[in-house]
Scaffold this motif. Structure first.
Motif, PDB file in Angstrom:
ATOM      1  N   PRO A  23       0.811  -1.230   0.000  1.00  0.00           N
ATOM      2  CA  PRO A  23       0.000   0.000   0.000  1.00  0.00           C
ATOM      3  C   PRO A  23       0.842   1.277   0.000  1.00  0.00           C
ATOM      4  O   PRO A  23       0.404   2.298  -0.522  1.00  0.00           O
ATOM      5  CB  PRO A  23      -0.827  -0.095   1.292  1.00  0.00           C
ATOM      6  N   ASP A  24       2.028   1.221   0.579  1.00  0.00           N
ATOM      7  CA  ASP A  24       2.885   2.405   0.626  1.00  0.00           C
ATOM      8  C   ASP A  24       3.562   2.695  -0.711  1.00  0.00           C
ATOM      9  O   ASP A  24       4.176   3.749  -0.875  1.00  0.00           O
ATOM     10  CB  ASP A  24       3.951   2.246   1.716  1.00  0.00           C
ATOM     11  N   ASP A  37      -5.645   6.880  -2.306  1.00  0.00           N
ATOM     12  CA  ASP A  37      -5.439   6.784  -0.872  1.00  0.00           C
ATOM     13  C   ASP A  37      -6.356   5.700  -0.335  1.00  0.00           C
ATOM     14  O   ASP A  37      -7.383   5.380  -0.934  1.00  0.00           O
ATOM     15  CB  ASP A  37      -5.662   8.134  -0.169  1.00  0.00           C
ATOM     16  N   ARG A  38      -5.969   5.135   0.783  1.00  0.00           N
ATOM     17  CA  ARG A  38      -6.742   4.034   1.360  1.00  0.00           C
ATOM     18  C   ARG A  38      -8.102   4.527   1.810  1.00  0.00           C
ATOM     19  O   ARG A  38      -8.233   5.593   2.400  1.00  0.00           O
ATOM     20  CB  ARG A  38      -5.997   3.433   2.540  1.00  0.00           C
ATOM     21  N   ASP A  42      -9.409  -3.041   2.128  1.00  0.00           N
ATOM     22  CA  ASP A  42      -9.168  -3.503   0.753  1.00  0.00           C
ATOM     23  C   ASP A  42      -9.789  -2.551  -0.258  1.00  0.00           C
ATOM     24  O   ASP A  42     -10.241  -2.972  -1.321  1.00  0.00           O
ATOM     25  CB  ASP A  42      -9.736  -4.910   0.561  1.00  0.00           C
ATOM     26  N   ARG A  43      -9.795  -1.273   0.073  1.00  0.00           N
ATOM     27  CA  ARG A  43     -10.417  -0.269  -0.794  1.00  0.00           C
ATOM     28  C   ARG A  43      -9.488   0.933  -0.917  1.00  0.00           C
ATOM     29  O   ARG A  43      -8.832   1.325   0.036  1.00  0.00           O
ATOM     30  CB  ARG A  43     -11.753   0.185  -0.226  1.00  0.00           C
ATOM     31  N   TYR A  44      -9.492   1.504  -2.118  1.00  0.00           N
ATOM     32  CA  TYR A  44      -8.741   2.731  -2.388  1.00  0.00           C
ATOM     33  C   TYR A  44      -9.668   3.734  -3.043  1.00  0.00           C
ATOM     34  O   TYR A  44     -10.526   3.360  -3.847  1.00  0.00           O
ATOM     35  CB  TYR A  44      -7.564   2.457  -3.338  1.00  0.00           C
ATOM     36  N   GLU A  56     -12.052  -1.594  -5.223  1.00  0.00           N
ATOM     37  CA  GLU A  56     -11.924  -2.697  -4.272  1.00  0.00           C
ATOM     38  C   GLU A  56     -10.841  -3.633  -4.782  1.00  0.00           C
ATOM     39  O   GLU A  56     -10.827  -3.996  -5.968  1.00  0.00           O
ATOM     40  CB  GLU A  56     -13.249  -3.426  -4.135  1.00  0.00           C
ATOM     41  N   TRP A  68      -9.018  -6.484  -8.966  1.00  0.00           N
ATOM     42  CA  TRP A  68      -9.635  -5.217  -8.583  1.00  0.00           C
ATOM     43  C   TRP A  68     -10.935  -5.018  -9.343  1.00  0.00           C
ATOM     44  O   TRP A  68     -11.155  -5.621 -10.392  1.00  0.00           O
ATOM     45  CB  TRP A  68      -8.683  -4.042  -8.830  1.00  0.00           C
TER      46      TRP A  68
END
Length: 128
Positions: A23-24, A37-38, A42-44, A56, A68
């Motif tokens: 994620p980073d 961004d989060r 499990d979602r952005y 998702e 996704w």
């Protein structure tokens, strides 16, 4: 409409998958002009220009696969899978299904994302 592509990496598939799913590091490989961004485990929240969508994401680590889908746009989804490639590297296979975007635009975005992922992986895999 389905768009597919395959991309070669010099790093092993596990390293590529790690970069893809960290994620980073997401911001490093998204296409130019796209941010995320989060928005949950499990979602952005993905932004491109004035458009904001919720994506998702699910990972299948045993298969080195990321899946996704857009939460608010049925039919828009895709997969990215890393597998063994030549000389100890990886081959990454991408599939994107979208009913409302032109294939050339989708290919350009995927190509940009894969080039950026290749740079990020190479920078970290080959670092001292």
């Amino acid at each position: 409409m389905t768009v597919t592509g395959s991309y070669g990496f010099t790093a092993p598939p596990e390293v590529v998958f790690g970069s893809l799913t960290d994620p980073d590091r997401v911001a490093r490989w998204l296409p130019s002009g796209v941010t995320a961004d989060r928005a949950g485990p499990d979602r952005y929240r993905v932004r491109a220009g004035g458009t904001v969508v919720v994506c998702e994401v699910a990972t299948v680590p045993d298969d080195l696969r990321l899946e996704w889908r857009l939460a608010d746009r049925p039919g828009v989804h895709g997969t990215v899978r890393a597998e063994d490639g030549p000389s100890g590297g990886a081959q990454v296979h991408v599939t994107v299904d979208t009913p409302d975007a032109g294939p050339d635009r989708v290919r350009a975005l995927v190509g940009d994302a894969m080039r950026r992922l290749q740079l990020d992986v190479d920078d970290n895999f080959n670092a001292g």
